[in-house]
Write an enzyme that holds these catalytic residues in place. Structure first.
Site, mmCIF file in Angstrom:
data_model
loop_
_atom_site.group_PDB
_atom_site.id
_atom_site.type_symbol
_atom_site.label_atom_id
_atom_site.label_comp_id
_atom_site.label_asym_id
_atom_site.label_seq_id
_atom_site.Cartn_x
_atom_site.Cartn_y
_atom_site.Cartn_z
ATOM 1 C CG ASN A 205 2.281 -18.054 25.531
ATOM 2 O OD1 ASN A 205 2.360 -19.275 25.723
ATOM 3 N ND2 ASN A 205 3.256 -17.222 25.866
ATOM 4 C CG LEU A 207 5.662 -22.608 24.802
ATOM 5 C CD1 LEU A 207 5.869 -23.957 24.103
ATOM 6 C CD2 LEU A 207 6.942 -21.775 24.752
ATOM 7 C CD GLU A 208 2.514 -18.603 29.137
ATOM 8 O OE1 GLU A 208 3.385 -17.891 29.683
ATOM 9 O OE2 GLU A 208 1.362 -18.186 28.867
ATOM 10 C CG ASP A 276 3.428 -7.907 29.681
ATOM 11 O OD1 ASP A 276 2.995 -8.913 30.281
ATOM 12 O OD2 ASP A 276 4.626 -7.607 29.630
#
Length: 491
Positions: A205, A207-208, A276
């Site tokens: 995502n 942020l990751e 997910d």
């Protein structure tokens, strides 16, 4: 995506076996009311009303894969404690095979407990897994992956940072899948994505990705820069995709090509588990042979729908299709509803003392015979629900040249008839499952059927729930097939 393309995609998804590797967590929700403060400390007291348990982390991917119509094959570590036993029971309840799960003696099963009051989470307690005393656990995991890969059409690696996805396990999964030509889609965790190198897709995502590349990922250009930064460190990975919440998704291929997929504006109630859902739908679409862009669009649709639900939810193929049918039909058919919606409406009408009727068909080219059938059906009840065969269902029943009009067009025409109260599209060859969900008081079909013929088509469920079957009089000389033959100059 148009509805025909989406419907065809879900048809292909139904036959897929999906290898799901990752950290499965026992998710526990404790719901209650907070009406007083503790005498022991200045904290609210939660008066417990109920508690729920479900599969979390990679287990939620398993739930999503199953909800979307495919068959998950989970490979994970489970402790031999009470929480591990609860996980195994939940997996059995989902109807999922336990054949490739590794039960490790002495292992503490991971669990996440959320305390909820008034729809708001008060506290979240994590219980991290503790490994047991077995020295060959990693080797057993890899052996289970290699065995399960023989059954799989696509693989999902869900790294939730709970210790299962080591570099060795990740690379073993990717190696065996590449050798078999199976796509591998990864949900990464932590820094250094080289341990996932060789995957078909790695999907962080925003942020990751920001943490991995070292700068913000807000604009399209920043997203592409971040993806390029990470791709430069990977030698064999085919695609990187960053999910960007309301901004959609951005993908970068190893050849430098890129794709932006924009999300449709929606109300957002809870983003739990949306990643997910996106990963599951993306993987299923790729496993079904779709292009990356088509897979991304399907994933965005599914994730966009799941955030409109509260809690760690899943979405079904029926819900995604129903949402797109309603969007595509616009205001022209306000009567078009999802299966869940019509079932709820039927229950509500029956509670009000109204008689609910049901009939079904392809209704490809509406003719006087159809209109008569629907009028007769409406005369037998207070509210009439019409089950409409989907395009793929019509093709299976009538042949590759049918339907003449797609399901949305057919629903719009049906919705214009006063006799029809609600319409629901079904994809099965018979309406039996739909009838079981609706439980109508009366099932109406033409007199070219007999009651015995209708029993396996849903009539048995109607009778079992106290309803009845009514055979409507047919209008002679009217048939869609005959209309089509005449239009083609065929006698």
């Amino acid at each position: 995506m148009d509805i025909a393309e989406l419907s065809e995609l879900f048809d292909r998804v139904k036959g897929l076996n999906v290898l799901c590797v990752g950290d499965i967590v026992l998710d526990q929700f404790i719901y209650g009311d907070t009406n007083r403060v503790s005498r022991e400390a200045p904290v609210p007291v939660l008066e417990e009303r109920r508690r729920e348990r479900m599969l979390g982390a990679a287990g939620n991917v398993v739930r999503n894969v199953r909800a979307l119509g495919a068959t998950p094959i989970p490979v994970a570590l489970v402790g031999d404690d009470a929480e591990g036993q609860a996980l195994l029971e939940l997996i059995e309840t989902e109807g999922v095979s336990r054949d490739h799960l590794i039960i490790e003696a002495g292992r503490r099963t991971a669990m996440k407990t959320r305390f909820v009051s008034g729809g708001h989470q008060m506290l979240c307690v994590d219980r991290d897994p503790l490994p047991g005393g077995e020295s060959d656990t990693e080797t057993r995991l890899i052996a289970a992956i290699e065995a399960a890969a023989g059954e799989a059409d696509v693989a999902i690696l869900s790294d939730y940072g709970r210790g299962l996805v080591s570099r060795r396990v990740s690379q073993a999964l990717i190696a065996v899948c590449r050798a078999k030509g199976i796509p591998v889609c990864v949900d990464p965790r932590g820094r250094d994505y080289t341990r996932y190198d060789g995957a078909t897709v790695i999907k962080p995502n925003a942020l990751e990705l920001s943490e991995e590349c070292g700068h913000t990922v807000s604009t399209d250009d920043e997203a592409l820069d971040g993806l390029a930064c990470v791709m430069a460190r990977l030698e064999r990975t085919e695609n990187l995709i960053v999910t960007r919440s309301a901004l959609g998704m951005t993908a970068l291929g190893c050849d430098g090509s890129w794709i932006h997929v924009r999300s449709r504006p929606r109300p957002v109630y809870d983003v739990s588990g949306a990643g997910d859902t996106a990963l599951s739908m993306l993987s299923l679409a790729l496993g079904a042979g779709s292009s990356l862009e088509t897979a991304m669009r399907a994933a965005d649709l599914a994730a966009g729908l799941v955030v409109t639900k509260v809690g760690t939810a899943t979405v079904t193929a029926d819900e995604v299709l129903a949402e797109e049918r309603m969007r595509e039909s616009g205001e022209a058919s306000a009567k078009l509803r999802s299966r869940q919606s019509v079932a709820e409406a039927a229950a509500r009408w029956k509670a009000m003392g109204l008689k609910v009727g049901f009939t079904n068909g392809c209704f490809d080219l509406i003719h006087p015979g159809h209109v008569s059938l629907l009028k007769q059906a409406r005369a037998e009840c207070d509210r009439l629900i019409v089950g409409l065969n989907s395009d793929s269902s019509v093709r299976r029943l009538k042949g590759p040249e049918r339907p003449v009009n797609n399901e949305v067009s057919r629903a719009i025409v049906l919705g214009s008839l006063e006799s029809v109260d609600q319409i629901v599209v079904f994809d099965e060859d018979t309406p039996a499952d739909l009838i079981e969900a609706i439980k109508p008081d009366v099932y109406v079909k033409g007199a070219d059927y007999t009651i015995d013929q209708l029993r396996p088509l849903g009539g048995e469920a109607v009778l079992r729930h106290g309803g009845r079957i009514h055979l409507a009089q047919l209008e002679d000389g009217h048939s869609t097939t005959a209309m089509i033959r005449r239009s083609r100059g065929v006698d």
